[in-house]
Design an enzyme around this catalytic site. Structure first.
Site, PDB file in Angstrom:
ATOM      1  N   LYS A 226      78.268  33.711  27.029  1.00 43.60           N
ATOM      2  CA  LYS A 226      79.520  34.484  27.071  1.00 43.60           C
ATOM      3  C   LYS A 226      79.224  35.964  27.354  1.00 43.60           C
ATOM      4  O   LYS A 226      79.913  36.613  28.146  1.00 43.60           O
ATOM      5  CB  LYS A 226      80.263  34.325  25.743  1.00 43.60           C
ATOM      6  CG  LYS A 226      80.689  32.874  25.482  1.00 43.60           C
ATOM      7  CD  LYS A 226      81.134  32.654  24.041  1.00 43.60           C
ATOM      8  CE  LYS A 226      81.456  31.196  23.781  1.00 43.60           C
ATOM      9  NZ  LYS A 226      81.613  30.860  22.359  1.00 43.60           N
TER      10      LYS A 226
ATOM     11  N   ILE B   7      91.089  34.414  22.906  1.00 43.05           N
ATOM     12  CA  ILE B   7      91.197  35.872  23.065  1.00 43.05           C
ATOM     13  C   ILE B   7      91.191  36.209  24.559  1.00 43.05           C
ATOM     14  O   ILE B   7      90.270  35.808  25.269  1.00 43.05           O
ATOM     15  CB  ILE B   7      90.003  36.592  22.402  1.00 43.05           C
ATOM     16  CG1 ILE B   7      89.921  36.254  20.912  1.00 43.05           C
ATOM     17  CG2 ILE B   7      90.105  38.092  22.609  1.00 43.05           C
ATOM     18  CD1 ILE B   7      88.719  36.882  20.207  1.00 43.05           C
TER      19      ILE B   7
ATOM     20  N   THR C 204      88.893  17.619  23.536  1.00 44.45           N
ATOM     21  CA  THR C 204      89.859  18.408  22.762  1.00 44.45           C
ATOM     22  C   THR C 204      90.634  19.377  23.651  1.00 44.45           C
ATOM     23  O   THR C 204      91.864  19.463  23.572  1.00 44.45           O
ATOM     24  CB  THR C 204      89.088  19.223  21.702  1.00 44.45           C
ATOM     25  OG1 THR C 204      88.223  18.328  21.010  1.00 44.45           O
ATOM     26  CG2 THR C 204      90.002  19.892  20.727  1.00 44.45           C
TER      27      THR C 204
ATOM     28  N   GLY D 210      87.318  31.812  23.415  1.00 46.59           N
ATOM     29  CA  GLY D 210      88.471  30.918  23.242  1.00 46.59           C
ATOM     30  C   GLY D 210      89.801  31.544  23.587  1.00 46.59           C
ATOM     31  O   GLY D 210      90.061  31.893  24.737  1.00 46.59           O
TER      32      GLY D 210
ATOM     33  N   VAL E 187      85.092  32.380  27.466  1.00 45.79           N
ATOM     34  CA  VAL E 187      84.606  33.426  26.558  1.00 45.79           C
ATOM     35  C   VAL E 187      85.617  33.677  25.443  1.00 45.79           C
ATOM     36  O   VAL E 187      86.769  34.028  25.707  1.00 45.79           O
ATOM     37  CB  VAL E 187      84.344  34.747  27.320  1.00 45.79           C
ATOM     38  CG1 VAL E 187      83.820  35.813  26.363  1.00 45.79           C
ATOM     39  CG2 VAL E 187      83.344  34.535  28.449  1.00 45.79           C
TER      40      VAL E 187
END
Ligand code: HSE
Length: 428
Positions: A207, A138, A14, A136, A134
């Protein structure tokens, strides 16, 4: 215009496909912003024949990641395979050994091997960037590395696993059990191939380990994290917590204390009215606290094709612009090795005890709490399903050690009908 910056991409799942799409769709914008054309030289994935809905024929195909990482026409090796060891790590090491920059979304690899990889990258004068690892989409890594570089970071707090937040908020909205909502999330494809990575808190702990290192200038210490997943969060506790004005979240908290590095990833209560308390579904939120900035709250999608590819492109653009920061914000050799300090900071706790409903039972519970130095802030007794009475207690701040002493003593009084549930309350 300088030479194009050439990518080699390993992993066309993806995220990998999302990166290819952005590089193709936004070629002009990326070039205008970085002053360089960004092109793709070569790709690799498990299957060459699979239709991924994006044209790949312009790019050389390699059968393995190390081959992509080793090509002369690759300037940045983009690792989107995943896994803490194996081909991902081999290929990143191969790329760095050949003086190529690395961009990765691989939180597990960095949480376990971050120190060694950072040392290798810095010795080679290469960038190793990992914004996508970490939270996605952000930009939390960039916020810590750059935006808050002038702050002594005092605390990092966050909901960093969307699947767990989805499960917890769905349990709350539907009143269904953990098992029911886990099955729903699995059916919708929201969980990792190994769901334990999500619900066991491991993905989120990876993360947190990365964020701690940047925030506190410490070596990445995944093993030092106090870790508990969401499997034992019950619908009863979600309801009772709500009634007391709290929501239950899988919360990561890290802070450097005089006694060591406190890192935990576990279900906690947060005030229902707080930004974290209001966080619904698969969204992530990271709260960063610094001595000068005080507090910032970052909220956004923690997974998914567009958001994660967006983070990968941010790193690629930084490298294209010539940025080459130390991997964790200061040279790897200067990162401190600090001992873990599990839950040393006192906090209020939520305590659910199931009592045999007999005269004096509650008094015994209050007495053992007092004897252990744990003070009661609020208390409620629910229902009258004799012979069992559920009692909820919110304590004043206390240490986990003192609370555990009280719980052990409670067990010996003979008034408990079930093991007490204790959850930390984080007032954020
Ligand atoms: N399974 C992860 C999540 C995806 O739910 O947040 C990103 O690590």
């Amino acid at each position: 215009m300088t030479q194009p910056l050439r990518l080699g991409i390993a992993g066309l799942g993806t995220v990998g496909v999302g990166v290819v799409q952005i590089v193709r769709r936004q070629a002009a914008l990326l070039s205008a912003r970085t002053g360089r054309d960004i092109t793709i030289s070569a790709v690799t994935a498990r299957s060459k024949s699979k239709d991924r809905g994006v044209p790949l024929s312009d790019y050389a195909w390699e059968d393995d990641a190390v081959a992509v990482a080793s090509r002369d026409d690759v300037d940045i090796f983009v690792e989107l395979i995943g896994g803490e060891d194996g081909p991902a790590k081999d290929a990143c090491e191969a790329a760095l050994a050949r003086g190529k920059h690395v961009v990765t979304a691989n939180k597990a690899m960095l949480a376990v091997h971050g120190q060694a990889l950072a040392a290798q990258a810095e010795a080679a004068g290469c960038s190793l960037r990992y914004e996508a690892a970490v939270a996605g989409g952000i930009p939390v890594i960039k916020s810590l590395l750059e935006g808050l570089a002038g702050n002594e970071i005092t605390r990092v707090i966050g909901v960093m696993n969307g699947s767990c937040n989805y499960i917890l908020t769905r349990m709350e909205s539907t009143g269904l059990t953990y098992e029911d909502i886990f099955a729903e999330a699995d059916g919708l494809g929201y969980l990792e191939a190994d769901p334990q990575l999500d619900v066991g808190g491991i993905d989120a702990a990876h993360k947190l380990a990365i964020l701690s290192s940047i925030a506190f200038g410490t070596q990445v210490d995944f093993d030092g994290i106090e870790l508990e997943g969401i499997e034992r969060v019950s619908i009863e506790d979600i309801r009772h917590a709500d009634d007391m004005g709290y929501k239950i979240k899988l919360l990561g908290v890290a802070q450097l204390t005089g006694r060591g590095l406190e890192q935990r990833m576990m279900p906690c209560l947060v005030p229902a009215s707080s930004p974290l308390g209001q966080l619904q579904g698969g969204t992530n939120m990271v709260v960063l606290e610094g001595d000068a900035v005080e507090q910032i709250v970052l909220r956004g999608p923690g997974a998914g094709q567009g958001p994660t590819a967006s983070a990968v492109l941010a790193d690629i653009c930084d490298i294209a612009r010539g940025s080459n920061l130390p991997v964790f914000g200061q040279p790897a050799e200067s990162l401190k090795s600090v001992k873990p300090a599990p839950s040393v900071t006192p906090a209020p706790y939520y305590l659910r005890v199931s009592l045999h409903d007999k005269p004096g039972a509650l008094a015994k519970v209050a007495s053992v709490l007092g004897d252990a130095g744990v003070s009661i802030d609020r208390m409620r007794q629910y229902g009258h399903d004799a012979p069992i009475a559920p009692v909820l207690i919110v304590t004043h701040k206390c240490t986990r050690a003192d609370l555990d002493t009280a719980i052990d003593a409670m067990d010996r009084t003979g008034v408990l009908a079930a093991a007490p549930i204790a959850l930390r309350i984080e007032n954020v």
